[in-house]
Motif scaffolding. Structure first.
Motif, PDB file in Angstrom:
ATOM      1  N   THR A  70       0.846  -1.185   0.000  1.00 32.00           N
ATOM      2  CA  THR A  70       0.000   0.000   0.000  1.00 32.00           C
ATOM      3  C   THR A  70       0.883   1.236   0.000  1.00 32.00           C
ATOM      4  O   THR A  70       1.843   1.313   0.768  1.00 32.00           O
ATOM      5  CB  THR A  70      -0.897   0.020   1.251  1.00 32.00           C
ATOM      6  N   THR A  71       0.549   2.195  -0.854  1.00 31.27           N
ATOM      7  CA  THR A  71       1.305   3.445  -0.905  1.00 31.27           C
ATOM      8  C   THR A  71       0.895   4.343   0.253  1.00 31.27           C
ATOM      9  O   THR A  71      -0.139   4.122   0.890  1.00 31.27           O
ATOM     10  CB  THR A  71       1.052   4.210  -2.217  1.00 31.27           C
ATOM     11  N   SER A  72       1.675   5.359   0.481  1.00 32.46           N
ATOM     12  CA  SER A  72       1.253   6.388   1.427  1.00 32.46           C
ATOM     13  C   SER A  72       0.199   7.251   0.723  1.00 32.46           C
ATOM     14  O   SER A  72       0.068   7.221  -0.497  1.00 32.46           O
ATOM     15  CB  SER A  72       2.445   7.240   1.852  1.00 32.46           C
ATOM     16  N   VAL A  73      -0.548   8.015   1.478  1.00 36.31           N
ATOM     17  CA  VAL A  73      -1.578   8.869   0.895  1.00 36.31           C
ATOM     18  C   VAL A  73      -0.909  10.033   0.193  1.00 36.31           C
ATOM     19  O   VAL A  73      -0.022  10.687   0.747  1.00 36.31           O
ATOM     20  CB  VAL A  73      -2.550   9.368   1.982  1.00 36.31           C
ATOM     21  N   LYS A  74      -1.340  10.255  -1.043  1.00 34.49           N
ATOM     22  CA  LYS A  74      -0.801  11.363  -1.838  1.00 34.49           C
ATOM     23  C   LYS A  74      -1.957  12.248  -2.281  1.00 34.49           C
ATOM     24  O   LYS A  74      -3.089  11.797  -2.419  1.00 34.49           O
ATOM     25  CB  LYS A  74      -0.060  10.814  -3.045  1.00 34.49           C
ATOM     26  N   VAL A  75      -1.673  13.516  -2.495  1.00 28.81           N
ATOM     27  CA  VAL A  75      -2.672  14.472  -2.947  1.00 28.81           C
ATOM     28  C   VAL A  75      -2.351  14.824  -4.391  1.00 28.81           C
ATOM     29  O   VAL A  75      -1.224  15.218  -4.708  1.00 28.81           O
ATOM     30  CB  VAL A  75      -2.666  15.741  -2.062  1.00 28.81           C
ATOM     31  N   ASN A  76      -3.338  14.682  -5.292  1.00 29.69           N
ATOM     32  CA  ASN A  76      -3.096  14.989  -6.699  1.00 29.69           C
ATOM     33  C   ASN A  76      -3.271  16.475  -6.960  1.00 29.69           C
ATOM     34  O   ASN A  76      -3.540  17.258  -6.047  1.00 29.69           O
ATOM     35  CB  ASN A  76      -3.971  14.124  -7.610  1.00 29.69           C
ATOM     36  N   SER A  77      -3.152  16.869  -8.229  1.00 30.00           N
ATOM     37  CA  SER A  77      -3.195  18.285  -8.594  1.00 30.00           C
ATOM     38  C   SER A  77      -4.572  18.912  -8.348  1.00 30.00           C
ATOM     39  O   SER A  77      -4.680  20.127  -8.227  1.00 30.00           O
ATOM     40  CB  SER A  77      -2.808  18.456 -10.060  1.00 30.00           C
ATOM     41  N   ARG A  78      -5.611  18.098  -8.276  1.00 31.66           N
ATOM     42  CA  ARG A  78      -6.959  18.626  -8.006  1.00 31.66           C
ATOM     43  C   ARG A  78      -7.264  18.674  -6.516  1.00 31.66           C
ATOM     44  O   ARG A  78      -8.357  19.056  -6.118  1.00 31.66           O
ATOM     45  CB  ARG A  78      -8.003  17.779  -8.717  1.00 31.66           C
ATOM     46  N   GLY A  79      -6.346  18.231  -5.686  1.00 27.29           N
ATOM     47  CA  GLY A  79      -6.559  18.248  -4.247  1.00 27.29           C
ATOM     48  C   GLY A  79      -7.199  16.986  -3.704  1.00 27.29           C
ATOM     49  O   GLY A  79      -7.574  16.936  -2.543  1.00 27.29           O
ATOM     50  N   ASP A  80      -7.355  15.954  -4.558  1.00 26.45           N
ATOM     51  CA  ASP A  80      -7.933  14.687  -4.120  1.00 26.45           C
ATOM     52  C   ASP A  80      -6.872  13.856  -3.414  1.00 26.45           C
ATOM     53  O   ASP A  80      -5.739  13.775  -3.874  1.00 26.45           O
ATOM     54  CB  ASP A  80      -8.477  13.897  -5.312  1.00 26.45           C
ATOM     55  N   HIS A  81      -7.264  13.210  -2.333  1.00 24.22           N
ATOM     56  CA  HIS A  81      -6.364  12.322  -1.602  1.00 24.22           C
ATOM     57  C   HIS A  81      -6.520  10.909  -2.155  1.00 24.22           C
ATOM     58  O   HIS A  81      -7.643  10.443  -2.350  1.00 24.22           O
ATOM     59  CB  HIS A  81      -6.701  12.323  -0.113  1.00 24.22           C
ATOM     60  N   ASN A  82      -5.405  10.223  -2.399  1.00 20.62           N
ATOM     61  CA  ASN A  82      -5.429   8.882  -2.972  1.00 20.62           C
ATOM     62  C   ASN A  82      -4.466   7.969  -2.244  1.00 20.62           C
ATOM     63  O   ASN A  82      -3.384   8.385  -1.835  1.00 20.62           O
ATOM     64  CB  ASN A  82      -5.008   8.912  -4.454  1.00 20.62           C
ATOM     65  N   VAL A  83      -4.870   6.718  -2.129  1.00 25.10           N
ATOM     66  CA  VAL A  83      -3.991   5.668  -1.640  1.00 25.10           C
ATOM     67  C   VAL A  83      -4.169   4.504  -2.610  1.00 25.10           C
ATOM     68  O   VAL A  83      -5.270   4.284  -3.120  1.00 25.10           O
ATOM     69  CB  VAL A  83      -4.309   5.264  -0.182  1.00 25.10           C
ATOM     70  N   LYS A  84      -3.102   3.793  -2.895  1.00 22.92           N
ATOM     71  CA  LYS A  84      -3.174   2.698  -3.852  1.00 22.92           C
ATOM     72  C   LYS A  84      -2.650   1.417  -3.227  1.00 22.92           C
ATOM     73  O   LYS A  84      -1.632   1.422  -2.546  1.00 22.92           O
ATOM     74  CB  LYS A  84      -2.365   3.028  -5.098  1.00 22.92           C
TER      75      LYS A  84
END
Length: 145
Positions: A70-84
């Motif tokens: 599992t990745t750490s939580v990252k924030v994309n350019s639109r401000g959405d938080h994602n974990v993969k």
């Protein structure tokens, strides 16, 4: 021309601001709760799919299972938080772990498909959402208005 002015109570505005702060501060923990439901099931489904239904003995090295994480939580350019939940790239032989997983999932002309990703998604969707709801509800329970 008519003019309208709406005044919201300060307590309501403060509550909205507190909720926004809680959402931002707890995104990592909430998404992590969902990923904690998905990763073990994916690991189990992958282990069951490797070497299943083959005529020859399995040549699995265990690298694909080892690359799952599992990745750490990252924030994309639109401000959405994602974990993969997925595979770390490149195995010792230089091939991509994602490529090997894709061949396992969908098969190829000389190898039948042994899906593990789609069943994982179907098996964990409601559980992951519920875990995230509970984690967020716990965070909101800690907020003082």
């Amino acid at each position: 021309m008519a003019r309208v002015q709406i005044r919201l109570p300060n307590a309501f505005i403060d509550s909205l601001n507190a909720a926004s702060n809680v959402l931002e501060a707890s995104a990592d923990e909430v998404l992590g709760a969902g990923a904690a439901v998905v990763e073990p099931r994916m690991r189990s489904n992958l282990a069951a799919a490797i070497g299943a239904g083959t005529k020859e003995p399995s040549r699995s090295t265990g690298q694909l299972l080892g690359a799952l994480g599992t990745t750490s939580v990252k924030v994309n350019s639109r401000g959405d938080h994602n974990v993969k939940v997925g595979f770390a790239e490149n195995r010792r032989d230089g091939r991509s772990s994602a490529l090997i997983a894709n061949v396992l999932e969908h098969g190829r002309s000389s190898q039948p498909a042994r899906p593990f990703l789609a069943p994982t998604r179907n098996q964990t969707r409601s559980g992951a959402v519920e875990a995230m709801k509970q984690a967020l509800a716990a965070k909101f329970g800690q907020v003082k208005p």
